[in-house]
Write a protein that holds these residues in place. Structure first.
Motif, PDB file in Angstrom:
ATOM      1  N   THR A  56       0.786  -0.638   0.028  1.00 43.72           N
ATOM      2  CA  THR A  56      -0.422  -0.055   0.546  1.00 43.72           C
ATOM      3  C   THR A  56       1.111   1.358  -0.740  1.00 43.72           C
ATOM      4  N   GLY A  57       0.702   1.638  -0.681  1.00 39.66           N
ATOM      5  CA  GLY A  57       1.414   3.619  -0.785  1.00 39.66           C
ATOM      6  C   GLY A  57       1.145   3.861  -0.398  1.00 39.66           C
ATOM      7  N   ASP A  58       0.660   4.750   0.469  1.00 44.91           N
ATOM      8  CA  ASP A  58       0.647   5.906   2.082  1.00 44.91           C
ATOM      9  C   ASP A  58      -0.494   5.034   3.076  1.00 44.91           C
ATOM     10  N   GLY A  59      -0.300   6.027   4.145  1.00 48.36           N
ATOM     11  CA  GLY A  59      -1.301   5.510   4.550  1.00 48.36           C
ATOM     12  C   GLY A  59      -0.578   5.219   6.140  1.00 48.36           C
ATOM     13  N   ALA A  60      -0.949   5.515   7.946  1.00 48.52           N
ATOM     14  CA  ALA A  60       0.319   5.461   9.063  1.00 48.52           C
ATOM     15  C   ALA A  60       0.052   3.548   8.866  1.00 48.52           C
ATOM     16  N   ALA A  61      -0.441   3.167   8.019  1.00 49.77           N
ATOM     17  CA  ALA A  61      -0.455   1.595   8.215  1.00 49.77           C
ATOM     18  C   ALA A  61       0.922   1.393   7.114  1.00 49.77           C
ATOM     19  N   ALA A  62       0.907   1.745   6.382  1.00 48.03           N
ATOM     20  CA  ALA A  62       2.308   1.337   5.432  1.00 48.03           C
ATOM     21  C   ALA A  62       3.265   1.996   5.980  1.00 48.03           C
ATOM     22  N   ALA A  63       3.542   3.608   6.517  1.00 48.05           N
ATOM     23  CA  ALA A  63       4.196   3.990   7.517  1.00 48.05           C
ATOM     24  C   ALA A  63       5.187   3.004   8.324  1.00 48.05           C
ATOM     25  N   LEU A  64       3.540   2.417   9.458  1.00 46.13           N
ATOM     26  CA  LEU A  64       4.233   1.422  10.715  1.00 46.13           C
ATOM     27  C   LEU A  64       5.244  -0.039   9.738  1.00 46.13           C
ATOM     28  N   VAL A  65       4.489  -0.166   8.759  1.00 42.44           N
ATOM     29  CA  VAL A  65       5.094  -1.416   7.895  1.00 42.44           C
ATOM     30  C   VAL A  65       6.593  -0.883   7.588  1.00 42.44           C
ATOM     31  N   ALA A  66       6.900   0.088   7.106  1.00 47.52           N
ATOM     32  CA  ALA A  66       7.874   0.449   6.724  1.00 47.52           C
ATOM     33  C   ALA A  66       8.794   0.618   7.824  1.00 47.52           C
ATOM     34  N   GLU A  67       8.151   1.374   9.170  1.00 48.20           N
ATOM     35  CA  GLU A  67       9.303   1.630  10.024  1.00 48.20           C
ATOM     36  C   GLU A  67       9.852   0.112  10.654  1.00 48.20           C
ATOM     37  N   VAL A  68       8.432  -1.246  10.251  1.00 52.48           N
ATOM     38  CA  VAL A  68       9.281  -2.731  11.056  1.00 52.48           C
ATOM     39  C   VAL A  68       9.684  -3.279  10.149  1.00 52.48           C
ATOM     40  N   LEU A  69      10.207  -3.017   8.862  1.00 52.13           N
ATOM     41  CA  LEU A  69      10.728  -3.278   8.267  1.00 52.13           C
ATOM     42  C   LEU A  69      12.347  -3.079   7.711  1.00 52.13           C
ATOM     43  N   GLY A  70      12.723  -1.596   8.071  1.00 52.50           N
ATOM     44  CA  GLY A  70      13.733  -0.652   8.156  1.00 52.50           C
ATOM     45  C   GLY A  70      14.606  -1.247   9.619  1.00 52.50           C
ATOM     46  N   ALA A  71      13.616  -1.791  10.727  1.00 55.25           N
ATOM     47  CA  ALA A  71      14.284  -2.147  11.731  1.00 55.25           C
ATOM     48  C   ALA A  71      14.756  -3.622  11.958  1.00 55.25           C
ATOM     49  N   ILE A  72      14.433  -4.434  10.411  1.00 51.20           N
ATOM     50  CA  ILE A  72      15.131  -5.550  10.487  1.00 51.20           C
ATOM     51  C   ILE A  72      16.669  -5.767  10.297  1.00 51.20           C
ATOM     52  N   ASP A  73      17.002  -6.250  10.493  1.00 52.18           N
ATOM     53  CA  ASP A  73      18.984  -6.900  10.463  1.00 52.18           C
ATOM     54  C   ASP A  73      18.536  -7.114   9.157  1.00 52.18           C
ATOM     55  N   PRO A  74      19.717  -6.300   7.579  1.00 53.84           N
ATOM     56  CA  PRO A  74      19.325  -6.546   6.145  1.00 53.84           C
ATOM     57  C   PRO A  74      20.555  -7.653   5.731  1.00 53.84           C
ATOM     58  N   ALA A  75      21.088  -8.604   7.163  1.00 54.21           N
ATOM     59  CA  ALA A  75      21.747  -9.315   7.121  1.00 54.21           C
ATOM     60  C   ALA A  75      21.165 -10.692   7.537  1.00 54.21           C
ATOM     61  N   ASP A  76      19.481  -9.859   7.733  1.00 54.64           N
ATOM     62  CA  ASP A  76      18.936 -11.546   8.579  1.00 54.64           C
ATOM     63  C   ASP A  76      18.870 -13.075   7.019  1.00 54.64           C
ATOM     64  N   SER A  77      18.584 -13.946   7.734  1.00 52.23           N
ATOM     65  CA  SER A  77      19.164 -15.214   6.764  1.00 52.23           C
ATOM     66  C   SER A  77      18.460 -15.404   6.415  1.00 52.23           C
TER      67      SER A  77
END
Length: 323
Positions: A75-96
């Motif tokens: 989903t392109g915008d909105g509070a839900a999209a922003a929350l998902v972006a925060e969650v994804l951004g907090a994940i270690d890029p090297a997660d297996s």
């Protein structure tokens, strides 16, 4: 817009399952068809479809049919999209798990690129003939000339220039012109074509429509002619094309209206079977352009395709300041 505590719980519950989180991470990279997600996750279609249904109900992904295929994107915008972006951004890029999924998605990309490269190499010499099977070139070119206006243009950029037809059509009205394409075979044909047309100040360059490396706001006319339906992420290509448009300049996109001719996907490497007017308008305005205008050119043949010409502009500096 913000979320209530119960809405936030619903969003986190939808995302808080390993496979669904993996799906969100994949869709953060590009829109994908259901079967492509199944392939990357190595899961059955019913299982993946169930995950996608839950994500869609939570407002985290959008489902859109395209002929016989079904695609999903975040989903392109909105509070839900922003929350998902925060969650994804907090994940270690090297997660297996996510790293493994990214590698599998890269394999899908590589396969697509190989198939497309072979197709364009195989058909480069017949490209204009193939195009003429689906659309009246004369009508489309007349509409593009009308949309562009008389010029003169300081700088023309043609993204995905193919055999160079847009360059020979529009470059006579430009002081400088640049055509970018990923296919060397197409570039060779385009070079021959612009040379035969006696066009000076017209450069052909190997380049990627998703990452042109061109300066922002540097061209007063940008053209994307019959390219988007081949791309995995057409919205990203529109955004990059819009980035190049100078204040007071125009972006012209020519492509198909939605249709159901699956053989174009199966035999001619079309990934998307056309684009709806609201979808394209959202991409253009989201990329900072305005004054979106549309010209529809219906087919002359019974089973032909409607060609759409979208034109959008970047406001001049003083218009931006006034807004």
């Amino acid at each position: 817009m913000t979320l209530s505590s119960s809405q936030a719980v619903d969003v986190l519950r939808a995302a808080g399952e390993p496979s669904r989180l993996r799906i969100l991470a994949l869709l953060a990279r590009e829109e994908l068809a259901v079967l492509e997600i199944c392939r990357v996750l190595d899961q059955s279609q019913p299982r993946v479809s169930r995950h996608l249904k839950l994500l869609a109900e939570a407002g985290l992904v959008e489902r859109f049919p395209d002929g016989a295929w079904v695609f999903y994107r975040l989903t392109g915008d909105g509070a839900a999209a922003a929350l998902v972006a925060e969650v994804l951004g907090a994940i270690d890029p090297a997660d297996s798990a996510l790293y493994r999924d990214a590698e599998r998605l890269s394999a899908v990309w590589a396969e697509r690129a190989t198939d497309a490269g072979e197709y364009f190499a195989r058909n480069a010499a017949r490209w204009d003939e193939i195009r003429s099977l689906y659309v009246s070139d004369a009508d489309v070119e007349a509409a593009i000339l009308a949309a562009a206006g008389p010029g003169p243009f300081k700088r023309l950029v043609d993204l995905g220039s193919g055999t160079g037809r847009m360059l020979t059509l529009l470059a006579p009205h430009a002081e400088a012109a640049l055509g970018l394409d990923l296919s060397q075979q197409m570039l060779n044909l385009a070079r021959n074509r612009v040379t035969e047309a006696g066009l000076e100040g017209c450069e052909l360059r190997h380049g990627d429509i998703f990452a042109t490396r061109l300066p922002g706001e540097s061209a007063d006319l940008v053209v994307v002619h019959q390219v988007l339906h081949y791309l995995a992420d057409p919205a990203a290509a529109v955004k990059e094309a819009a980035r190049i448009v100078a204040p007071g300049g125009k972006l012209i996109i020519a492509d198909f209206a939605p249709h159901r001719l699956e053989f174009l996907r199966e035999q001619h490497q079309h990934r998307r079977l056309g684009f709806a007017e609201p979808e394209m308008a959202r991409w253009l305005t989201g990329a900072g352009l305005s004054k979106v205008r549309i010209t529809a050119l219906p087919p002359t043949e019974k089973n032909g395709l409607t060609v759409m010409i979208w034109t959008a502009e970047r406001a001049r500096e003083r218009q931006r300041q006034a807004a």
